[in-house]
Design a protein around this motif. Structure first.
Motif, PDB file in Angstrom:
ATOM      1  N   UNK A 277       0.835  -1.201   0.000  1.00 24.19           N
ATOM      2  CA  UNK A 277       0.000   0.000   0.000  1.00 24.19           C
ATOM      3  C   UNK A 277       0.870   1.253   0.000  1.00 24.19           C
ATOM      4  N   UNK A 278       0.314   2.332  -0.491  1.00 18.35           N
ATOM      5  CA  UNK A 278       1.010   3.611  -0.485  1.00 18.35           C
ATOM      6  C   UNK A 278      -0.037   4.712  -0.591  1.00 18.35           C
ATOM      7  N   UNK A 279       0.412   5.945  -0.692  1.00 16.91           N
ATOM      8  CA  UNK A 279      -0.524   7.067  -0.836  1.00 16.91           C
ATOM      9  C   UNK A 279       0.226   8.252  -1.414  1.00 16.91           C
ATOM     10  N   UNK A 280      -0.540   9.199  -1.936  1.00 17.63           N
ATOM     11  CA  UNK A 280       0.042  10.437  -2.463  1.00 17.63           C
ATOM     12  C   UNK A 280      -1.060  11.482  -2.534  1.00 17.63           C
TER      13      UNK A 280
ATOM     14  N   UNK B 266      -9.972   7.630  -0.779  1.00 12.70           N
ATOM     15  CA  UNK B 266      -9.511   9.016  -0.702  1.00 12.70           C
ATOM     16  C   UNK B 266      -9.748   9.516   0.718  1.00 12.70           C
ATOM     17  N   UNK B 267      -8.775  10.236   1.242  1.00 11.87           N
ATOM     18  CA  UNK B 267      -8.930  10.842   2.556  1.00 11.87           C
ATOM     19  C   UNK B 267      -8.433  12.283   2.485  1.00 11.87           C
ATOM     20  N   UNK B 268      -8.550  13.008   3.583  1.00 11.58           N
ATOM     21  CA  UNK B 268      -8.056  14.376   3.656  1.00 11.58           C
ATOM     22  C   UNK B 268      -6.811  14.400   4.525  1.00 11.58           C
ATOM     23  N   UNK B 269      -5.789  15.097   4.061  1.00 13.04           N
ATOM     24  CA  UNK B 269      -4.531  15.162   4.795  1.00 13.04           C
ATOM     25  C   UNK B 269      -4.104  16.610   4.959  1.00 13.04           C
TER      26      UNK B 269
ATOM     27  N   UNK C  18      -5.937  13.080  -0.380  1.00 10.21           N
ATOM     28  CA  UNK C  18      -4.861  12.102  -0.485  1.00 10.21           C
ATOM     29  C   UNK C  18      -5.444  10.793  -1.009  1.00 10.21           C
ATOM     30  N   UNK C  19      -4.832  10.261  -2.065  1.00 10.70           N
ATOM     31  CA  UNK C  19      -5.290   9.005  -2.648  1.00 10.70           C
ATOM     32  C   UNK C  19      -4.501   7.843  -2.064  1.00 10.70           C
ATOM     33  N   UNK C  20      -5.225   6.857  -1.543  1.00  7.43           N
ATOM     34  CA  UNK C  20      -4.614   5.615  -1.114  1.00  7.43           C
ATOM     35  C   UNK C  20      -4.559   4.672  -2.307  1.00  7.43           C
TER      36      UNK C  20
END
Length: 228
Positions: A146-149, A170-173, A183-185
């Protein structure tokens, strides 16, 4: 007794056609600080969850060292984080990290990285993450990565897509005090990994997997799953 026997990760080397990745040693820190201070991203946008590149040079140098020392000190048999120094032509140009939580049960690793601006756009980011995935899938026995950006970070997301990752939410960072972004996981199944055309050379793997993945080490040595 030499240091590699005291801390088996120090004997690990991942070698690709253009790069060498090795668990970060203290002697790597000055070169990594220089690489970070040379520039990692456009200052107008922060790609990291912690805005460490905004710090003054002396503060950045100390915090970079403290972060990696803390990561090393926190390694346990089942939850760990390993920072790999990325070397190109013998010089540190960035860091590739590998993390796991309850690895024996979850069989999942997470990654993050940074690369000096002068070395971006050459395919090295893809090469260093490919090396990490080959190590995680083929030697540690991981089943998922897993990763995110940040949603705007197209270069990072392109690397993920190229390697076979799929968007996984998708979350908020909050990246700066006044900056919040989507932020996309992303998530990659071992069978879906778009493997590179080159082969990874790995040195010191047996001692390393004995520390990070005792089950994988047992299976490699005996061909059998350990008894619980």
């Amino acid at each position: 007794m030499d240091l590699d026997r005291i801390w088996p990760l120090f004997g690990l080397r991942l070698i690709t056609p253009r790069l060498e990745l090795r668990p970060l040693r203290d002697e790597d820190l000055p070169g990594l600080v220089d690489a970070a201070l040379s520039g990692v991203h456009d200052p107008a946008r922060m790609p990291f969850g912690t805005p460490w590149t905004d710090a003054e040079p002396a503060t950045l140098a100390r915090s970079l060292a403290q972060y990696h020392w803390k990561l090393r000190a926190g390694v346990t048999r089942d939850s760990w984080g390993v920072s790999f120094t990325v070397l190109h032509e013998g010089s540190p140009i960035g860091v590739q990290e590998l993390h796991a939580r309850r690895f024996a049960a979850r069989k999942t690793v997470e990654s993050g990285s940074w690369l000096a601006l002068a070395h971006q756009g050459l395919g090295l980011g893809t090469e260093m993450r490919s090396a990490l995935l080959l190590f995680a899938f083929d030697h540690l026995g991981a089943a998922w990565a897993e990763s995110s950006a940040a949603a705007w970070n197209e270069s990072s997301l392109r690397v993920s897509a190229k390697l076979g990752y799929e968007v996984n939410g998708v979350t908020r960072a909050q990246t700066r005090a006044d900056e919040v972004v989507d932020e996309l996981r992303v998530r990659l199944k071992r069978e879906d990994f778009a493997r590179p055309s080159w082969s990874l050379t790995v040195d010191g793997v047996e001692a390393a997997i004995g520390l990070l993945a005792p089950r994988a080490a047992h299976v490699a040595a005996t061909g059998e799953e350990p008894h619980e």
